[in-house]
Design a protein around this motif. Structure first.
Motif, PDB file in Angstrom:
ATOM      1  N   ARG A 134       0.828  -1.238   0.139  1.00 51.56           N
ATOM      2  CA  ARG A 134       0.041  -0.032   0.060  1.00 51.56           C
ATOM      3  C   ARG A 134       0.871   1.378   0.066  1.00 51.56           C
ATOM      4  N   ASP A 135       2.171   1.351   0.723  1.00 53.39           N
ATOM      5  CA  ASP A 135       2.976   2.236   0.582  1.00 53.39           C
ATOM      6  C   ASP A 135       3.521   2.533  -0.712  1.00 53.39           C
ATOM      7  N   MET A 136       3.845   1.476  -1.419  1.00 52.68           N
ATOM      8  CA  MET A 136       4.334   1.504  -2.838  1.00 52.68           C
ATOM      9  C   MET A 136       3.373   1.956  -3.477  1.00 52.68           C
ATOM     10  N   LEU A 164      10.200   1.127 -13.112  1.00 45.69           N
ATOM     11  CA  LEU A 164      10.208   1.135 -11.793  1.00 45.69           C
ATOM     12  C   LEU A 164       9.318  -0.365 -11.029  1.00 45.69           C
ATOM     13  N   ALA A 165       8.382  -0.548 -11.761  1.00 48.34           N
ATOM     14  CA  ALA A 165       7.538  -1.612 -11.278  1.00 48.34           C
ATOM     15  C   ALA A 165       8.137  -2.818 -10.705  1.00 48.34           C
TER      16      ALA A 165
ATOM     17  N   TYR B 140       3.196  -5.123 -10.599  1.00 47.44           N
ATOM     18  CA  TYR B 140       4.345  -5.228  -9.957  1.00 47.44           C
ATOM     19  C   TYR B 140       5.220  -6.693 -10.342  1.00 47.44           C
ATOM     20  N   GLY B 141       6.341  -6.577  -9.872  1.00 47.14           N
ATOM     21  CA  GLY B 141       7.191  -7.980 -10.197  1.00 47.14           C
ATOM     22  C   GLY B 141       7.887  -7.950 -11.360  1.00 47.14           C
ATOM     23  N   ASP B 142       8.170  -9.298 -11.699  1.00 46.83           N
ATOM     24  CA  ASP B 142       8.776  -9.605 -12.992  1.00 46.83           C
ATOM     25  C   ASP B 142       7.668  -9.168 -14.154  1.00 46.83           C
ATOM     26  N   PRO B 143       8.373  -8.366 -15.194  1.00 45.89           N
ATOM     27  CA  PRO B 143       7.312  -7.909 -16.009  1.00 45.89           C
ATOM     28  C   PRO B 143       6.568  -8.867 -16.908  1.00 45.89           C
ATOM     29  N   PHE B 184       1.123  -4.683 -19.316  1.00 46.80           N
ATOM     30  CA  PHE B 184       2.186  -4.355 -19.751  1.00 46.80           C
ATOM     31  C   PHE B 184       2.600  -2.685 -19.769  1.00 46.80           C
ATOM     32  N   LEU B 185       3.076  -2.319 -18.742  1.00 44.95           N
ATOM     33  CA  LEU B 185       3.109  -0.879 -18.511  1.00 44.95           C
ATOM     34  C   LEU B 185       4.038  -0.188 -19.775  1.00 44.95           C
ATOM     35  N   SER B 186       4.725  -1.040 -20.224  1.00 47.19           N
ATOM     36  CA  SER B 186       5.789  -0.207 -21.384  1.00 47.19           C
ATOM     37  C   SER B 186       5.035   0.012 -22.540  1.00 47.19           C
ATOM     38  N   HIS B 187       3.811  -0.501 -22.729  1.00 50.69           N
ATOM     39  CA  HIS B 187       2.768  -0.321 -23.700  1.00 50.69           C
ATOM     40  C   HIS B 187       1.483  -0.007 -23.425  1.00 50.69           C
TER      41      HIS B 187
END
Lengths: 174, 295
Positions: A134-136, A164-165, B140-143, B184-187
């Motif tokens: 939640r902070d992230m 960044l993710a 998050y984590g591994d894309p 996929f944030l990059s796109h």
């Protein structure tokens, strides 16, 4: 209360005041007169500490308004987070002068805007902070707000966040 | 300061001390509402979280891994020959488990007369569902590692005699879903793929299985969405379906949708849906409108 106050007033003033910092071995940290930053323990500096490979080309740097825009975004992200009740407690204990500089360098390096990153790696810089998901998320929201204020296009915002993710693995510790 | 005043102030100063302690200050409530906007998806016609028609691996509610989230929804679908209304509630626990309930009401309008049920006969179904996030995170984590969830949807048709009359073998059934979803944030593109084990005829509104075909089959649900802003998403979905009943052909479904988070807690979804042929009435294409409130 009245008795307590009277008792305190009647204490003999002969003993010198105790330096509790010295008694407990607390070292006084002095800000560097040039940079305004507090000293940190030594570590190996490397761009690899930034935790992401930088973009190639100049499109992203341009989208973020070059180094000036990136600096405003980094500063604003820190300031929003300091004022954010969800995050203030985490930021309180840290050197904001140094954080603003290293965050700028990290953003600038990743966006390929011509900087080197001189800060610590993500795992050691977030160790013991107890950052939760939640902070992230709150930090991401503040960064998004800062990028919006600088008129960074949404697709470019997300492209930057894609770098960044994956750092969540090193930042979220509990 | 007299004694009574001191006594009355003591709890206040204690409370202030507690508030100023960092650990106490950052403890959010159980319903923390800390999930990134839209990453709880929108509610599907089955009451699960997803893209409206396809179930995703997302977990309902705006909670993070330390909280509980809640959501409620109402969905209307207007088709040439039918009207759909569904509503329901969902609970998300620690962004790990989703429990949901939805009630589906399918108004047969004039078709009801043609089928001998009576004009405006409404088929009803209850859907009780549970979903467990097995691995990964949407954002998050591994894309390249998607969020993967396993779901179970137990559907109880409240008009089982009608379902049997059209040839269904059962009035209730259970679907199992396995979903993988990643942004996929990059796109700025979200992709979902879901495999569904099911016997359901028209999602269960016409019962489950048939005399000739009473096996669970693997069906596919795919979604692709593009994030226009923090609050707006557009996308397309495709969902394959079994074709068990002898009396009426069943088509795959697809839709084009747009979702907008009006506030952090209220999301509206509008879609154009093509539900194909339903109970011999072809070309059931129309409008889908859904409102979701989430905490």
């Amino acid at each position: 209360m009245l008795l307590l106050a009277a008792a305190l007033l009647m204490q003999p003033a002969t003993e010198p005041p105790v330096d509790w910092d010295k008694e407990f071995g607390v070292e006084e940290r002095v800000r560097d007169p040039a940079t305004g930053e507090l000293p940190v323990d030594p570590y190996v500096q490397s761009n690899a500490n930034a935790g992401a490979t930088p973009f190639t080309g100049s499109a992203m740097a341009t989208a973020f308004g070059g180094q000036d825009g990136i600096r405003r975004i980094a500063n604003r992200t820190v300031e929003l987070s300091q004022a954010d009740p969800r995050l203030a407690a985490i930021f309180q204990a840290h050197d904001m002068v140094r954080l603003k500089r290293t965050l700028f360098e990290q953003f600038c390096y990743i966006l390929n805007a011509g900087c080197d990153y001189s800060g610590r790696d993500m795992a050691s810089s977030h160790k013991d902070m107890g950052v939760r998901m939640r902070d992230m998320n709150a930090l991401v929201e503040n960064l998004q707000a800062a990028m919006r204020e600088e008129k960074v296009g949404f697709a470019a915002q997300n492209r930057f966040l894609s770098k960044l993710a994956p750092m969540s693995r090193d930042v979220i510790t509990r | 300061m007299d004694q009574s005043l001191f006594r009355s102030l003591a709890p206040v100063s204690l409370a202030l001390f507690c508030i100023s302690t960092p650990a106490a200050a950052q403890e959010a409530s159980l319903v923390d509402g800390g999930k990134l906007l839209l990453t709880n998806g929108v509610t599907t016609i089955e009451g699960t979280s997803g893209g409206g028609v396809a179930t995703w691996s997302t977990i309902a509610g705006r909670e993070t891994d330390r909280g509980i989230g809640l959501s409620g929804h109402v969905t209307l679908i207007e088709l040439p020959d039918y009207g759909w209304q569904s509503h329901g509630v969902a609970v998300g626990i620690a962004n790990r488990i989703e429990l949901s309930y939805a009630r589906q009401n399918f108004d047969t309008r004039d078709v009801g007369t043609a089928l001998g049920l009576g004009r405006g006969y409404t088929l009803n179904q209850d859907v009780f569902a549970a979903k467990l996030r097995l691995a990964g995170d949407v954002v998050y984590g591994d894309p390249l590692l998607p969020q993967i969830s396993l779901g179970v949807e137990h559907k109880r048709n409240r008009d089982a005699p009608v379902a049997r009359a059209v040839g269904a073998a059962h009035g209730s059934g259970t679907d199992v879903t396995l979903s993988a979803t990643k942004l996929f944030l990059s796109h700025s593109v979200l992709v979902n793929a879901t495999a569904r084990l099911t016997k359901a005829n028209q999602a269960g509104l016409l019962g489950f299985g048939s005399a000739g075909d009473d096996q669970h089959q693997v069906q596919f649900e795919g979604s692709v969405a593009y994030q226009l802003s923090r609050r707006a998403v557009i996308g397309a979905e495709y969902r394959t379906k079994p074709d068990n009943l002898a009396i009426a052909r069943e088509d795959d479904w697809w839709d084009l949708f747009a979702a907008y988070a009006l506030t952090d807690n209220l999301t509206v979804t509008a879609a154009y849906v093509d539900l194909g042929s339903i109970a011999t009435f072809d070309n059931q294409r129309g409008g889908f409108l859904s409102a979701q409130i989430a905490f």
